[in-house]
Write an enzyme that holds these catalytic residues in place. Structure first.
Site, PDB file in Angstrom:
ATOM      1  N   HIS A 261       7.400  -7.772  -1.825  1.00  0.00           N
ATOM      2  CA  HIS A 261       7.155  -7.096  -0.548  1.00  0.00           C
ATOM      3  C   HIS A 261       8.111  -7.655   0.509  1.00  0.00           C
ATOM      4  O   HIS A 261       8.009  -7.298   1.686  1.00  0.00           O
ATOM      5  CB  HIS A 261       5.715  -7.346  -0.065  1.00  0.00           C
ATOM      6  CG  HIS A 261       4.652  -6.679  -0.891  1.00  0.00           C
ATOM      7  ND1 HIS A 261       4.697  -5.349  -1.239  1.00  0.00           N
ATOM      8  CD2 HIS A 261       3.490  -7.153  -1.426  1.00  0.00           C
ATOM      9  CE1 HIS A 261       3.609  -5.035  -1.943  1.00  0.00           C
ATOM     10  NE2 HIS A 261       2.883  -6.121  -2.079  1.00  0.00           N
TER      11      HIS A 261
ATOM     12  N   TYR B 187       6.206   7.991  -2.178  1.00  0.00           N
ATOM     13  CA  TYR B 187       4.931   8.158  -2.880  1.00  0.00           C
ATOM     14  C   TYR B 187       4.633   9.653  -3.057  1.00  0.00           C
ATOM     15  O   TYR B 187       4.223  10.101  -4.126  1.00  0.00           O
ATOM     16  CB  TYR B 187       3.840   7.483  -2.044  1.00  0.00           C
ATOM     17  CG  TYR B 187       2.442   7.522  -2.619  1.00  0.00           C
ATOM     18  CD1 TYR B 187       1.993   6.535  -3.486  1.00  0.00           C
ATOM     19  CD2 TYR B 187       1.554   8.544  -2.262  1.00  0.00           C
ATOM     20  CE1 TYR B 187       0.693   6.554  -3.981  1.00  0.00           C
ATOM     21  CE2 TYR B 187       0.261   8.569  -2.752  1.00  0.00           C
ATOM     22  CZ  TYR B 187      -0.163   7.571  -3.613  1.00  0.00           C
ATOM     23  OH  TYR B 187      -1.452   7.599  -4.105  1.00  0.00           O
TER      24      TYR B 187
ATOM     25  N   SER C 205      -4.694   2.989   4.068  1.00  0.00           N
ATOM     26  CA  SER C 205      -4.839   2.233   2.818  1.00  0.00           C
ATOM     27  C   SER C 205      -4.803   0.724   3.089  1.00  0.00           C
ATOM     28  O   SER C 205      -5.622  -0.049   2.577  1.00  0.00           O
ATOM     29  CB  SER C 205      -3.706   2.629   1.862  1.00  0.00           C
ATOM     30  OG  SER C 205      -3.845   1.978   0.633  1.00  0.00           O
TER      31      SER C 205
ATOM     32  N   ARG D  76       5.996   5.386   1.879  1.00  0.00           N
ATOM     33  CA  ARG D  76       4.885   6.346   1.940  1.00  0.00           C
ATOM     34  C   ARG D  76       4.644   6.720   3.390  1.00  0.00           C
ATOM     35  O   ARG D  76       4.937   5.913   4.297  1.00  0.00           O
ATOM     36  CB  ARG D  76       3.638   5.648   1.354  1.00  0.00           C
ATOM     37  CG  ARG D  76       2.431   6.512   1.205  1.00  0.00           C
ATOM     38  CD  ARG D  76       1.251   5.704   0.665  1.00  0.00           C
ATOM     39  NE  ARG D  76       0.132   6.556   0.324  1.00  0.00           N
ATOM     40  CZ  ARG D  76      -1.069   6.112  -0.066  1.00  0.00           C
ATOM     41  NH1 ARG D  76      -1.286   4.801  -0.171  1.00  0.00           N
ATOM     42  NH2 ARG D  76      -2.026   6.957  -0.361  1.00  0.00           N
TER      43      ARG D  76
ATOM     44  N   LYS E  18       0.797  -1.238   0.000  1.00  0.00           N
ATOM     45  CA  LYS E  18       0.000   0.000   0.000  1.00  0.00           C
ATOM     46  C   LYS E  18       0.824   1.280   0.000  1.00  0.00           C
ATOM     47  O   LYS E  18       0.348   2.345   0.389  1.00  0.00           O
ATOM     48  CB  LYS E  18      -1.005   0.050   1.170  1.00  0.00           C
ATOM     49  CG  LYS E  18      -1.768  -1.224   1.473  1.00  0.00           C
ATOM     50  CD  LYS E  18      -2.101  -2.064   0.293  1.00  0.00           C
ATOM     51  CE  LYS E  18      -3.148  -1.507  -0.637  1.00  0.00           C
ATOM     52  NZ  LYS E  18      -3.344  -2.468  -1.789  1.00  0.00           N
TER      53      LYS E  18
ATOM     54  N   TRP F  61       1.373   1.573  -8.782  1.00  0.00           N
ATOM     55  CA  TRP F  61       1.709   2.740  -9.616  1.00  0.00           C
ATOM     56  C   TRP F  61       3.158   2.629 -10.127  1.00  0.00           C
ATOM     57  O   TRP F  61       3.420   2.812 -11.319  1.00  0.00           O
ATOM     58  CB  TRP F  61       1.529   3.990  -8.760  1.00  0.00           C
ATOM     59  CG  TRP F  61       1.663   5.292  -9.463  1.00  0.00           C
ATOM     60  CD1 TRP F  61       1.652   5.519 -10.823  1.00  0.00           C
ATOM     61  CD2 TRP F  61       1.816   6.576  -8.852  1.00  0.00           C
ATOM     62  NE1 TRP F  61       1.769   6.857 -11.072  1.00  0.00           N
ATOM     63  CE2 TRP F  61       1.871   7.528  -9.873  1.00  0.00           C
ATOM     64  CE3 TRP F  61       1.896   7.005  -7.529  1.00  0.00           C
ATOM     65  CZ2 TRP F  61       2.021   8.894  -9.618  1.00  0.00           C
ATOM     66  CZ3 TRP F  61       2.033   8.363  -7.278  1.00  0.00           C
ATOM     67  CH2 TRP F  61       2.097   9.292  -8.308  1.00  0.00           C
TER      68      TRP F  61
ATOM     69  N   ARG G 159      -7.967   2.889  -4.714  1.00  0.00           N
ATOM     70  CA  ARG G 159      -8.989   3.371  -3.787  1.00  0.00           C
ATOM     71  C   ARG G 159      -9.158   4.870  -4.000  1.00  0.00           C
ATOM     72  O   ARG G 159     -10.066   5.291  -4.679  1.00  0.00           O
ATOM     73  CB  ARG G 159      -8.592   3.025  -2.342  1.00  0.00           C
ATOM     74  CG  ARG G 159      -9.721   3.153  -1.330  1.00  0.00           C
ATOM     75  CD  ARG G 159      -9.228   2.778   0.066  1.00  0.00           C
ATOM     76  NE  ARG G 159      -8.156   3.634   0.528  1.00  0.00           N
ATOM     77  CZ  ARG G 159      -8.315   4.727   1.262  1.00  0.00           C
ATOM     78  NH1 ARG G 159      -9.510   5.081   1.664  1.00  0.00           N
ATOM     79  NH2 ARG G 159      -7.276   5.467   1.628  1.00  0.00           N
ATOM     80  N   LYS G 160      -8.232   5.680  -3.469  1.00  0.00           N
ATOM     81  CA  LYS G 160      -8.349   7.131  -3.639  1.00  0.00           C
ATOM     82  C   LYS G 160      -7.127   7.740  -4.326  1.00  0.00           C
ATOM     83  O   LYS G 160      -7.233   8.705  -5.068  1.00  0.00           O
ATOM     84  CB  LYS G 160      -8.529   7.806  -2.281  1.00  0.00           C
ATOM     85  CG  LYS G 160      -9.877   7.565  -1.634  1.00  0.00           C
ATOM     86  CD  LYS G 160     -10.029   8.480  -0.436  1.00  0.00           C
ATOM     87  CE  LYS G 160     -11.415   8.367   0.165  1.00  0.00           C
ATOM     88  NZ  LYS G 160     -11.540   9.186   1.386  1.00  0.00           N
TER      89      LYS G 160
END
Ligand code: PAP
Length: 344
Positions: free
Chosen positions: A138, A234, A168, A160, A78, A83, A304-305
């Site tokens: 990960h 991020y 997230s 991030r 997350k 991206w 999500r956002k």
């Protein structure tokens, strides 16, 4: 997912014997029972894991052979992996695919840039089936196989702000659990365990292990071996994506030519991989991401956002303060802070 959902069906004899060794190993590891949702986590090399993920991690450690030309995208979940994968795939394959027929328009980025510890269980010959050299993981730095840390390949790490990462992660984990069990739970249960999940995130006892130790492991390694790492935030990508796309291309040893820059290729890649573009694609609105035989996710759960600062809608000032204090305590001493973009 509980340990009872693991099964060894459809495995080759070699995989069956690896699986037996794996279950023996599991029985020796520290275990954490989580009730809501009901999952068992196992501690391996200092990090907590879901059993299926740990099975993949061990296979990667035993089998994966990195090549010097590999580019490994790493990050705690997350933090912007989807991206970054899209951007790196677009950069690496830009001579093969134009913008209108790009595989990113019809595939979830995770299916183009596989997660080593997930993919290796479905496809042990993971390297042979790829037509480019970008992979992802990960896994914590300290658990990476030697072939990655010694082959000369490059690692692009993304991190991030932990407040946004937690929010997230919480939404994603609840949702993926709902999808992964028939009994499930409900997205309306969200608030019931929000505070518990927050405490576990702060303590590093999540199904993805400790966020703090993950960032710290890669950050310390990047200080020791700066040539091997590109360390991204991020927030930096959000602030100036074109700058970072050019930086990524240089780091990947495939810089944009003057002609490409004049044609606006970096800007086109940024546009194609933007949250708005990717989240609006049919494949990402309705497709499914097959993780393994008992675990499937909706592709749209990865979108999500896509904002900075959504934590303000979910965390109390006290919770935000607590996370900031842990970040300062755990990472500040190494000169690391979240949120501010890396200096151009
Ligand atoms: P993963 O570890 O499961 O792959 P990852 O991609 O790292 O997830 O993180 C998902 C976050 O990135 C989501 O953040 P949010 O929950 O705060 O919204 C997701 O919306 C965001 N994200 C996905 N794609 C993009 C994109 N193209 N641009 C910006 N943010 C994105």
């Amino acid at each position: 997912m509980s340990s009872s959902t693991i099964n060894s069906d459809h495995r080759s004899p070699l995989m069956q014997s690896n699986y037996k060794l794996f279950t023996e190993l599991l029985s020796t590891l520290p275990k954490l029972n989580r009730n809501n949702p009901p999952v068992d986590l196992y501690q391996y090399q200092g990090f907590w894991y879901l059993p299926k993920v740990l099975e993949g991690v061990i296979q990667v450690q035993q089998q994966f052979q990195a090549r010097p030309t590999d580019i490994i995208i790493a990050g705690w979940p997350k933090t912007g992996n989807t991206w970054l994968k899209a951007l790196c795939f677009a950069i690496a394959t830009r001579k093969q695919h134009n913008q209108t027929k790009n595989p990113l328009l019809t595939n979830l980025p995770h299916n183009l840039v596989p997660i080593l510890e997930v993919e290796i269980l479905n496809n042990p010959k993971i390297r042979e089936t790829l037509h480019h050299s970008v992979l992802s993981t990960h896994m914590p730095y300290t658990s990476l196989p030697k072939s990655i840390t010694t082959s000369g390949c490059k690692i692009i790490y993304i991190c991030r702000d932990p407040k946004d990462t937690f929010v997230s992660f919480y939404h994603f984990f609840r949702r993926s659990h709902v999808l992964s069990t028939s009994a499930g739970g409900s997205i309306t249960d969200l608030n019931s365990s929000f505070h518990d999940e927050f405490d576990l995130f702060c303590e590093g006892k999540t199904s993805a292990g400790s966020f703090w130790d993950h960032v710290l492991g890669y950050y310390k390694a990047s200080l020791d071996r700066p040539d091997m790492f590109l360390f991204l935030k991020y927030e930096g990508l959000v602030e100036d994506p074109v700058f970072y796309v050019k930086k990524l291309a240089r780091y990947m040893d495939i810089p944009f030519s003057v002609e490409e820059e004049l044609e606006g290729i970096p800007e086109k890649i940024v546009k194609m991989c933007s949250f708005e573009s990717l989240s609006g694609l049919e494949v990402n609105k309705t497709g499914k991401y097959y993780v393994h035989e008992s675990y499937m996710l909706d592709n749209n759960s990865f979108f999500r956002k896509g904002n900075i600062g959504d934590w303000k809608n979910h965390l109390t000032p006290e919770m935000a303060k607590k996370i900031d204090e842990i970040a300062a305590e755990r990472l500040g001493g190494f000169g690391f802070s979240f949120g501010q973009p890396t200096a151009p």
